[in-house]
Design a protein around this motif. Structure first.
Motif, mmCIF file in Angstrom:
data_model
loop_
_atom_site.group_PDB
_atom_site.id
_atom_site.type_symbol
_atom_site.label_atom_id
_atom_site.label_comp_id
_atom_site.label_asym_id
_atom_site.label_seq_id
_atom_site.Cartn_x
_atom_site.Cartn_y
_atom_site.Cartn_z
ATOM 1 N N PHE A 131 0.851 -1.185 0.000
ATOM 2 C CA PHE A 131 0.000 0.000 0.000
ATOM 3 C C PHE A 131 0.890 1.238 0.000
ATOM 4 O O PHE A 131 1.975 1.238 0.596
ATOM 5 N N ALA A 132 0.410 2.291 -0.647
ATOM 6 C CA ALA A 132 1.062 3.594 -0.591
ATOM 7 C C ALA A 132 0.005 4.627 -0.235
ATOM 8 O O ALA A 132 -1.025 4.723 -0.900
ATOM 9 N N ASP A 133 0.242 5.382 0.834
ATOM 10 C CA ASP A 133 -0.730 6.351 1.350
ATOM 11 C C ASP A 133 -0.190 7.770 1.244
ATOM 12 O O ASP A 133 1.008 8.016 1.470
ATOM 13 N N LEU A 134 -1.098 8.703 0.949
ATOM 14 C CA LEU A 134 -0.749 10.111 1.025
ATOM 15 C C LEU A 134 -0.578 10.511 2.485
ATOM 16 O O LEU A 134 -1.402 10.165 3.343
ATOM 17 N N VAL A 135 0.459 11.243 2.787
ATOM 18 C CA VAL A 135 0.721 11.688 4.155
ATOM 19 C C VAL A 135 -0.127 12.921 4.456
ATOM 20 O O VAL A 135 -0.149 13.878 3.677
ATOM 21 N N GLY A 136 -0.835 12.885 5.581
ATOM 22 C CA GLY A 136 -1.610 14.052 6.007
ATOM 23 C C GLY A 136 -2.820 14.346 5.155
ATOM 24 O O GLY A 136 -3.257 15.497 5.060
ATOM 25 N N TYR A 137 -3.415 13.302 4.568
ATOM 26 C CA TYR A 137 -4.523 13.525 3.642
ATOM 27 C C TYR A 137 -5.735 14.154 4.347
ATOM 28 O O TYR A 137 -6.369 15.062 3.805
ATOM 29 N N THR A 138 -6.051 13.694 5.554
ATOM 30 C CA THR A 138 -7.206 14.242 6.271
ATOM 31 C C THR A 138 -7.016 15.725 6.548
ATOM 32 O O THR A 138 -7.921 16.541 6.339
ATOM 33 N N ARG A 139 -5.822 16.103 7.014
ATOM 34 C CA ARG A 139 -5.536 17.517 7.288
ATOM 35 C C ARG A 139 -5.590 18.338 6.013
ATOM 36 O O ARG A 139 -6.168 19.432 5.981
ATOM 37 N N LEU A 140 -5.017 17.799 4.935
ATOM 38 C CA LEU A 140 -5.035 18.511 3.660
ATOM 39 C C LEU A 140 -6.461 18.693 3.154
ATOM 40 O O LEU A 140 -6.808 19.733 2.595
ATOM 41 N N GLY A 141 -7.285 17.656 3.357
ATOM 42 C CA GLY A 141 -8.662 17.730 2.890
ATOM 43 C C GLY A 141 -9.449 18.835 3.554
ATOM 44 O O GLY A 141 -10.398 19.372 2.965
ATOM 45 N N ILE A 170 -12.165 21.618 -3.092
ATOM 46 C CA ILE A 170 -12.518 20.292 -3.597
ATOM 47 C C ILE A 170 -11.840 20.017 -4.934
ATOM 48 O O ILE A 170 -11.442 18.891 -5.229
ATOM 49 N N GLU A 171 -11.671 21.069 -5.764
ATOM 50 C CA GLU A 171 -10.994 20.873 -7.050
ATOM 51 C C GLU A 171 -9.536 20.480 -6.841
ATOM 52 O O GLU A 171 -8.990 19.653 -7.575
ATOM 53 N N GLN A 172 -8.892 21.066 -5.830
ATOM 54 C CA GLN A 172 -7.493 20.732 -5.542
ATOM 55 C C GLN A 172 -7.365 19.292 -5.046
ATOM 56 O O GLN A 172 -6.416 18.589 -5.399
ATOM 57 N N ILE A 173 -8.335 18.869 -4.219
ATOM 58 C CA ILE A 173 -8.319 17.484 -3.740
ATOM 59 C C ILE A 173 -8.453 16.530 -4.917
ATOM 60 O O ILE A 173 -7.765 15.510 -5.002
ATOM 61 N N GLY A 174 -9.361 16.871 -5.847
ATOM 62 C CA GLY A 174 -9.538 16.037 -7.028
ATOM 63 C C GLY A 174 -8.272 15.951 -7.862
ATOM 64 O O GLY A 174 -7.909 14.880 -8.354
ATOM 65 N N GLN A 175 -7.583 17.072 -8.017
ATOM 66 C CA GLN A 175 -6.339 17.076 -8.774
ATOM 67 C C GLN A 175 -5.271 16.234 -8.078
ATOM 68 O O GLN A 175 -4.527 15.494 -8.729
ATOM 69 N N MET A 176 -5.220 16.325 -6.750
ATOM 70 C CA MET A 176 -4.210 15.585 -5.994
ATOM 71 C C MET A 176 -4.448 14.077 -6.077
ATOM 72 O O MET A 176 -3.515 13.301 -6.346
ATOM 73 N N THR A 177 -5.694 13.647 -5.855
ATOM 74 C CA THR A 177 -5.975 12.215 -5.930
ATOM 75 C C THR A 177 -5.858 11.707 -7.370
ATOM 76 O O THR A 177 -5.459 10.568 -7.591
ATOM 77 N N GLY A 178 -6.197 12.574 -8.331
ATOM 78 C CA GLY A 178 -6.010 12.193 -9.735
ATOM 79 C C GLY A 178 -4.552 11.991 -10.060
ATOM 80 O O GLY A 178 -4.182 11.067 -10.803
ATOM 81 N N ARG A 179 -3.701 12.840 -9.508
ATOM 82 C CA ARG A 179 -2.257 12.707 -9.732
ATOM 83 C C ARG A 179 -1.723 11.423 -9.086
ATOM 84 O O ARG A 179 -0.867 10.736 -9.657
ATOM 85 N N LEU A 180 -2.252 11.083 -7.892
ATOM 86 C CA LEU A 180 -1.836 9.833 -7.249
ATOM 87 C C LEU A 180 -2.219 8.646 -8.122
ATOM 88 O O LEU A 180 -1.429 7.710 -8.293
ATOM 89 N N PHE A 181 -3.437 8.661 -8.681
ATOM 90 C CA PHE A 181 -3.883 7.588 -9.567
ATOM 91 C C PHE A 181 -2.953 7.484 -10.770
ATOM 92 O O PHE A 181 -2.564 6.383 -11.191
ATOM 93 N N LEU A 224 -1.906 -2.798 -10.165
ATOM 94 C CA LEU A 224 -2.598 -1.835 -9.314
ATOM 95 C C LEU A 224 -3.982 -2.412 -9.032
ATOM 96 O O LEU A 224 -4.840 -2.428 -9.909
ATOM 97 N N VAL A 225 -4.193 -2.905 -7.828
ATOM 98 C CA VAL A 225 -5.439 -3.591 -7.495
ATOM 99 C C VAL A 225 -6.590 -2.610 -7.409
ATOM 100 O O VAL A 225 -7.662 -2.820 -7.991
ATOM 101 N N LYS A 226 -6.379 -1.489 -6.696
ATOM 102 C CA LYS A 226 -7.449 -0.504 -6.547
ATOM 103 C C LYS A 226 -6.894 0.762 -5.905
ATOM 104 O O LYS A 226 -5.815 0.758 -5.309
ATOM 105 N N MET A 227 -7.663 1.835 -6.050
ATOM 106 C CA MET A 227 -7.422 3.075 -5.335
ATOM 107 C C MET A 227 -8.447 3.150 -4.216
ATOM 108 O O MET A 227 -9.626 2.857 -4.422
ATOM 109 N N ILE A 228 -8.000 3.530 -3.026
ATOM 110 C CA ILE A 228 -8.891 3.628 -1.870
ATOM 111 C C ILE A 228 -8.757 5.044 -1.320
ATOM 112 O O ILE A 228 -8.070 5.280 -0.333
ATOM 113 N N GLY A 229 -9.398 5.993 -1.990
ATOM 114 C CA GLY A 229 -9.317 7.378 -1.547
ATOM 115 C C GLY A 229 -7.906 7.915 -1.645
ATOM 116 O O GLY A 229 -7.425 8.254 -2.730
#
Length: 377
Positions: free
Chosen positions: A216-226, A231-242, A255-260
């Motif tokens: 697994f690879a997780d974004l650090v501090g995702y809850t705080r960033l959110g 909302i557009e920035q969050i979408g861009q960030m998760t899109g970039r992770l994908f 890549l099995v799945k993206m989980i947020g």
């Protein structure tokens, strides 16, 4: 014969000038194509008039069969048909509603062919669930993409509706070929990686469990960033992770799945999956992508419906939560496998023995990096 008085019916209320002309042209087009007045009224009330031409492309107005008639025409039990539709994520109308088209009947006949070929009904349903989830995600992504491209300042209802309808006409045939091509690629790779043991041959069935390395690879501090980002920035960030996760997953890594805020990877070969997540973590920590942390574990797991279940999945998730930003941490089993397969490729530092929630035994964990990244090398 004169057409419907749309103004008298209240369907042009509040509109003037170009907007009124566009609404009138769209209503006239839809009436000419056979949309009844009550449906036009509902669409106006629900603010979906612009989408009616797309619905017509996908068979709205062509419904002629009940579920019982589709089941009889396909030669399958109605109960199986309903379960099949539920697996695909399709709405289930009442038994006596004529809600199904010729395409639905053809799809039911194809399902019958799979069963007749010897595939178990439960297996067909499981495959249908995977298809349903995947197609729902694809449909949402395409809807958003088309909406962003076609919805421009000043565009009127009639023009937007025609653009949507044209896209709906064009995309399915192209996507059909693309999906079939992608399926063949992944099926070929899955078959290449499949291993059938002598015990399985003797038993006449596959065990279903495989030794697999999960990461697994997780974004650090995702809850705080959110909480602090638009909302557009969050979408861009998760899109970039994908995007980065997709680029990192090269066969035999999947890549099995993206989980947020997280990506899950799997491979029966430990070295490629560890190389993948090391590269992914290294690519993050930029202005457009926060830092990542990752964890991996290996062991027997059960593959079902495109996903994996078992101890290495749970352990990899727990290890990822323990990992520090910009680091990759693995369990002792991964370390031993890597050392036996490619001992000079990686370097390790002991991170202690941990007792993770939901894991019965104490687990030795190690931080890992490519050997050339080792300080002083």
């Amino acid at each position: 014969m004169a057409g419907t008085d749309f103004e008298g019916e209240g369907l042009l209320e509040g509109l003037t000038g170009r907007a009124r002309d566009a609404r009138l042209a769209l209503l006239e087009d839809l009436e000419e194509s056979g949309v009844p007045l009550d449906e036009l009224k509902r669409a106006v009330e629900e603010n979906r008039l612009v989408l009616l031409p797309v619905e017509r492309v996908f068979g709205a107005g062509e419904e002629r069969y009940t579920a019982a008639e589709v089941a009889e025409g396909a030669g399958i039990d109605q109960s199986f048909l309903v379960r099949l539709l539920q697996a695909l994520g399709a709405p289930i109308p009442s038994d006596d509603e004529r809600a199904y088209t010729e395409r639905d009947l053809e799809a039911a006949r194809r399902a019958k062919l799979f069963v007749d070929a010897g595939l178990p009904e439960e297996g067909v349903l499981e495959t249908s669930r995977i298809i349903g989830i995947s197609m729902a995600n694809l449909a949402d992504a395409n809807r958003d993409m088309v909406g962003e491209v076609f919805t421009q300042p000043g565009i009127d209802e009639h023009e937007l509706a025609m653009r949507y309808a044209a896209a709906a006409e064009t995309m399915p045939p192209l996507l059909g070929d693309t999906l079939l091509h992608a399926y063949r690629i992944h099926l070929r790779e899955a078959i290449r990686q499949a291993v059938v043991t002598e015990a399985e041959l003797a038993a006449g069935r596959l065990s279903g469990a495989d030794d697999v390395t999960i990461a697994f690879a997780d974004l650090v501090g995702y809850t705080r960033l959110g909480e602090s980002m638009e909302i557009e920035q969050i979408g861009q960030m998760t899109g970039r992770l994908f995007e980065l996760a997709s680029e990192a997953a090269r066969p035999p890594v999947r890549l099995v799945k993206m989980i947020g805020d997280a990506a899950m990877f799997a491979s029966r070969e430990p070295v490629p999956v560890i190389e993948s997540i090391l590269g992914l973590v290294d690519a993050a920590g930029t202005d457009e992508m926060p830092a990542l942390k990752a964890g991996a574990a290996t062991g027997p797991a059960l593959g079902r419906g495109g996903d994996w279940y078992g101890r290495p999945v749970n352990l990899a998730a727990r290890i990822t939560s323990f990992a520090r930003p910009d680091s990759v941490v693995v369990d002792d089993a991964v370390k031993k496998l890597l050392e036996s397969e490619d001992g000079d490729r990686f370097s390790f530092s002991f991170a202690g023995r941990r007792r993770f929630k939901g894991i019965s035994d104490e687990t030795a964990v190690h931080r890992i990096r490519l050997a050339q990244d080792k300080p002083g090398s």
